[in-house]
Each structure stands twice: as structure tokens, then as C-alpha cells.
Design an enzyme around this catalytic site. Sequence first.
Site, PDB file in Angstrom:
ATOM      1  N   ARG A 146       0.806  -1.221   0.000  1.00 18.51           N
ATOM      2  CA  ARG A 146       0.000   0.000   0.000  1.00 18.51           C
ATOM      3  C   ARG A 146       0.837   1.268   0.000  1.00 18.51           C
ATOM      4  NH1 ARG A 146      -4.572  -0.808   4.624  1.00 18.51           N
ATOM      5  NH2 ARG A 146      -6.310  -1.339   3.260  1.00 18.51           N
ATOM      6  N   LYS A 198      -7.487  -4.324  -2.442  1.00 19.61           N
ATOM      7  CA  LYS A 198      -6.371  -3.558  -3.001  1.00 19.61           C
ATOM      8  C   LYS A 198      -6.755  -2.842  -4.301  1.00 19.61           C
ATOM      9  CE  LYS A 198      -2.743  -1.785  -4.364  1.00 19.61           C
ATOM     10  NZ  LYS A 198      -1.337  -1.723  -4.248  1.00 19.61           N
ATOM     11  N   ASN A 202      -7.181   1.580  -5.184  1.00 14.95           N
ATOM     12  CA  ASN A 202      -6.601   2.362  -6.280  1.00 14.95           C
ATOM     13  C   ASN A 202      -7.672   2.864  -7.251  1.00 14.95           C
ATOM     14  OD1 ASN A 202      -4.086   2.246  -5.237  1.00 14.95           O
ATOM     15  ND2 ASN A 202      -3.262   0.765  -6.675  1.00 14.95           N
ATOM     16  N   GLY A 249      -0.370   8.766 -13.921  1.00 17.43           N
ATOM     17  CA  GLY A 249       0.702   7.851 -14.298  1.00 17.43           C
ATOM     18  C   GLY A 249       1.009   6.872 -13.191  1.00 17.43           C
ATOM     19  N   CYS A 252       0.331   1.852 -10.861  1.00 21.54           N
ATOM     20  CA  CYS A 252      -0.739   1.318 -10.010  1.00 21.54           C
ATOM     21  C   CYS A 252      -2.107   1.863 -10.378  1.00 21.54           C
ATOM     22  CB  CYS A 252      -0.426   1.653  -8.557  1.00 21.54           C
ATOM     23  SG  CYS A 252       1.269   1.291  -8.150  1.00 21.54           S
ATOM     24  N   LYS A 312       5.131  11.598 -11.062  1.00 23.24           N
ATOM     25  CA  LYS A 312       4.704  12.549 -10.032  1.00 23.24           C
ATOM     26  C   LYS A 312       5.927  13.168  -9.364  1.00 23.24           C
ATOM     27  CE  LYS A 312       4.018   9.549  -6.132  1.00 23.24           C
ATOM     28  NZ  LYS A 312       3.026   9.103  -5.183  1.00 23.24           N
TER      29      LYS A 312
HETATM   30  N1  SAJ Z   1      -2.690  12.579  -9.266  1.00 20.16           N
HETATM   31  C1  SAJ Z   1      -3.465  13.626  -9.745  1.00 20.16           C
HETATM   32  N2  SAJ Z   1      -4.247  14.315  -8.857  1.00 20.16           N
HETATM   33  C2  SAJ Z   1      -4.277  14.002  -7.522  1.00 20.16           C
HETATM   34  C3  SAJ Z   1      -3.500  12.931  -7.053  1.00 20.16           C
HETATM   35  C4  SAJ Z   1      -2.707  12.229  -7.946  1.00 20.16           C
HETATM   36  O1  SAJ Z   1      -3.450  13.945 -10.934  1.00 20.16           O
HETATM   37  O2  SAJ Z   1      -4.997  14.695  -6.793  1.00 20.16           O
HETATM   38  C5  SAJ Z   1      -1.838  11.805 -10.195  1.00 20.16           C
HETATM   39  C6  SAJ Z   1      -0.353  11.808  -9.811  1.00 20.16           C
HETATM   40  O3  SAJ Z   1       0.286  12.956 -10.291  1.00 20.16           O
HETATM   41  C7  SAJ Z   1       0.134  10.526 -10.467  1.00 20.16           C
HETATM   42  C8  SAJ Z   1      -1.082   9.595 -10.334  1.00 20.16           C
HETATM   43  O4  SAJ Z   1      -2.185  10.437 -10.110  1.00 20.16           O
HETATM   44  O5  SAJ Z   1       0.419  10.717 -11.849  1.00 20.16           O
HETATM   45  C9  SAJ Z   1      -0.966   8.561  -9.241  1.00 20.16           C
HETATM   46  O6  SAJ Z   1      -0.277   9.107  -8.116  1.00 20.16           O
HETATM   47  P1  SAJ Z   1      -0.697   8.894  -6.603  1.00 20.16           P
HETATM   48  O7  SAJ Z   1       0.232   9.693  -5.810  1.00 20.16           O
HETATM   49  O8  SAJ Z   1      -2.146   9.153  -6.409  1.00 20.16           O
HETATM   50  O9  SAJ Z   1      -0.548   7.322  -6.374  1.00 20.16           O
HETATM   51  P2  SAJ Z   1       0.624   6.246  -6.713  1.00 20.16           P
HETATM   52  O10 SAJ Z   1       0.279   5.601  -8.024  1.00 20.16           O
HETATM   53  O11 SAJ Z   1       1.972   6.807  -6.564  1.00 20.16           O
HETATM   54  O12 SAJ Z   1       0.378   5.188  -5.534  1.00 20.16           O
HETATM   55  C10 SAJ Z   1      -0.881   4.553  -5.400  1.00 20.16           C
HETATM   56  C11 SAJ Z   1      -1.343   4.671  -3.939  1.00 20.16           C
HETATM   57  N3  SAJ Z   1      -2.754   4.277  -3.820  1.00 20.16           N
HETATM   58  C12 SAJ Z   1      -3.671   5.077  -3.237  1.00 20.16           C
HETATM   59  O13 SAJ Z   1      -3.434   6.183  -2.825  1.00 20.16           O
HETATM   60  C13 SAJ Z   1      -5.052   4.525  -3.126  1.00 20.16           C
HETATM   61  C14 SAJ Z   1      -0.449   3.817  -3.042  1.00 20.16           C
HETATM   62  O14 SAJ Z   1      -0.932   3.818  -1.720  1.00 20.16           O
HETATM   63  C15 SAJ Z   1      -0.379   2.373  -3.578  1.00 20.16           C
HETATM   64  O15 SAJ Z   1       0.500   1.581  -2.794  1.00 20.16           O
HETATM   65  C16 SAJ Z   1       0.169   2.423  -4.984  1.00 20.16           C
HETATM   66  O16 SAJ Z   1      -0.747   3.194  -5.788  1.00 20.16           O
HETATM   67  C17 SAJ Z   1       0.306   1.003  -5.509  1.00 20.16           C
HETATM   68  O17 SAJ Z   1       1.459   0.523  -5.597  1.00 20.16           O
HETATM   69  O18 SAJ Z   1      -0.697   0.350  -5.752  1.00 20.16           O
END
Ligand code: SAJ
Length: 403
Positions: A146, A198, A202, A249, A252, A312
Site C-alpha cells: 500500500r 487492493k 486504487n 501515471g 498502479c 509525479k
Molecule cells: N494525481 C493527480 N491528482 C491528484 C493525485 C494524484 O493527478 O490529486 C496523479 C499523480 O500525479 C500521479 C497519479 O495520479 O500521476 C498517481 O499518483 P498517486 O500519488 O495518487 O498514487 P501512486 O500511483 O503513486 O500510488 C498509489 C497509492 N494508492 C492510493 O493512494 C489509493 C499507493 O498507496 C499504492 O500503494 C500504490 O498506488 C500502488 O502501488 O498500488
Amino acid sequence: MKINVIGLGYIGLPTALIMAANGLDIVGTDINKDIVNKLNNGELSFEENGLENLYKKALDKKIKFSTEYIATNIYLITVPTPYDEESKKIDSIYVERAVEMVLDICNDNSIIIIESTVSPGTIDRKIRPIVSKSNKNINIVHAPERIIPGNMVYELENNSRTIGADSLEIANEIKDIYSTFCNAEIVLTDIKTAEMTKVVENTYRDINIAFANELAKICSSDKLDVYEIINIANKHPRVNILSPGPGVGGHCISVDPWFLVGDYPELTKLIKSAREVNDSMPSHVLLRVKEIMQENNISAMGKVGLYGLSYKENVDDIRESPTLQLLKVIDKDTKTQIKVYDPFVSKKSVDNQIHDFEDFIDSVDIIVIMTAHDHIKENIDKIKDKIILDTRNICSFEGVYKL
Ligand code: SAJ
């Protein structure tokens, strides 16, 4: 007790290190020799907050890195799970192969923990038959990871965990292992529930980001400020809208919801639409770039620079990044002209990547902020004379274009 952690990527490596740092005897295995060599030579294979420190602590305890699987009683699998672009279904081949390799060498009564994200039912359909064929008595556990890149070490210690197992006895045995480093609640359940939970987590985030992105498009079409609107709306006690951006991106959130669409095509209208909205954002950014070029009488794509290649802020992970997605939707000719810079990505990853920030600034007229690295926030004054399209809302100069 010895644990073989298989797959030393973004999840496996921090997990192996934190386990070793907390006294567990760990062998980290990866088929990639470069990764294993680096780790054996005192070098980390990627950058992450707090990882260097954890690595030092782990090296002081019991940890080894190898390209070989080792015979032990506990295996932890953290390999990627991509999806098939056509069917949208999960492609679990890496997990399957890892399980097969484990079965070749493991002792009877071993436990295989799968941390990789898998769609609900994958373990029943794909993994159990492989295990049955081996004629070994093996327990399977699903303990989906997570942790969020950028804050992984903190989240390993402080995020609640889910452990799915076939029996409470095995679940408790694994809970004891995770309790050596995880200070939060550890919930025990069955395997399929853990798989579904899980993917749901996401997907929930993907849908909420899609809502913010759709609002950005609506506001842009009507000359309204989406950020002011979200800011005001979020003052309502039960509203919490996320931030629009250039796309979603990472390996996940942009992948896992497709598992549900692939498996339940008739039941996932909202999930599919959200995916499509988020996937459309790089094209929306490109459209904004073209409008801005026209407004400013700029015709050469070579005068456009994309700041940020990682998916990110403050990470070097470029998997499925909005910048790569954007470069995918433009024609070949434009692609070779448009400039790209990212302070975290030193390896040449795209055609026109510039490695020096000053050179990047000097070579373009329009800068599109694709990633909100601290680096650009700290150097924002250096680009104040440029035409800026800020897709992350970090720049407050007069005349800056937004999504
Ligand atoms: N993003 C947006 N707007 C937002 C938040 C994020 O455009 O308000 C974009 C980010 O820039 C990025 C993408 O979404 O491109 C995903 O980034 P993120 O920071 O939301 O998440 P990840 O992919 O880095 O990690 C997620 C997490 N899941 C959740 O928050 C539910 C993390 O806890 C998981 O462990 C991970 O996926 C995974 O490995 O599954």
C-alpha cells in the site's frame, strides 16, 4: 527465520530493507543482474526518501542480494503485474513465473506471500493450479502493498495492512512478521477479499482524480478557475475533491482499475469512464499547448519544453507517466522536436531530452510544467520570462496558463 524477497523493484527493495533493518534474515532476489550488482556494491537502484538510511541499517544486520532463489520457508513476491492492452485483463505471468521458480526449490510447508497487486480471483485461477501441480504442501498468502512512492519508508511503518490467507493460523504467523516493522493495524481476511480490497483502493483514487480532471475541462471551456472552485467546494465538510493534473501515471492507479473493467465489463461503467477521462488528459494538455502557441504566434514545436518526465513529484519513476503518454499521442515529427527535462531522470529516456536545466530554459519559449518537483518550485523565478502552461497549479505568476 529466513525470508526470500523476490523482485527488488519499487516495492520489494524497501520491504526487504525494512524487514532486515528490523532483525529478519533476508535474501533479496532479482533476475536483473545490474540491480543485484549495484545493491551488492553498496549502491541503491533507485532514489526514494529515507531509503539510503534504511539500506545502511539493513546492511548492518542480515541481508544478501542474489539473482538466485534460495530454499527457505517463507517467500515474498513483489513482481510487476501489467494488464493486457486488448482485453484489459491482468497479465499475471511474472507472478506465475516467480511462483514456479519458488516451487522448484522450496521446502514442503513453505509459505508464499504475494504482495503484487492482483485482480480478485487471480490467486484461485492462476496460482493455486500451479501450486497443486507441484505436489508440495504450500500455503499462499496475499498481503497487498500500500506504500506510496515518495513516502514509502514512512508508509511501510505506519500504513495499516491487509493479510489474506486460507487459515487464521497462517494469517497470524504472517502478521507476526509484518508486526516487526508495521506499527499500524493489521487486518486479517481471506485471499479474494484482500485481492479485491487492493484494487478497490486504487480505483477509488482513480475515480476521484477523474472527477477533478473532468471539472478542469468543464471550467477551461467556460473560462472558470477550477482551482478556486475546488478550493471553495472543499470547504464543505463532506466534500474533498482531489487535484486535476496532466494525467494519471505510475504503475498502479493507471493500471489496476482496468483489472476490474477486464473482469466485470458489464458492471464497470463508472470505473471505465474514469479511466478514459484520466487517459484523455495528456491530449487535453496538448490541445492547450496548441491554443497557447496560436495565441502567442509560435509555430515551431521545438520551442515547447515539457518540464517533468516522472509520473509525479520528487520521484524518478517514469512508468506510464503523463509526459510519456503525451509523447505517445503526438506525431513522430513533433515528438522529435519537443524538448523534455527532468532533474530526477538522468538516463536518456525520450528523443529530445535535455540534461541541463539552464540549457532547457534557453532552448524553449513555452514551458509546460508536467511534474511538480520541488526543484521547479525552488527555481520558479528562472522561468518567469517564459510562457508557462502550469498543469500542476504551482506557479502564481500573472498570465500563467492553467489546464
Ligand atoms: N494525481 C493527480 N491528482 C491528484 C493525485 C494524484 O493527478 O490529486 C496523479 C499523480 O500525479 C500521479 C497519479 O495520479 O500521476 C498517481 O499518483 P498517486 O500519488 O495518487 O498514487 P501512486 O500511483 O503513486 O500510488 C498509489 C497509492 N494508492 C492510493 O493512494 C489509493 C499507493 O498507496 C499504492 O500503494 C500504490 O498506488 C500502488 O502501488 O498500488
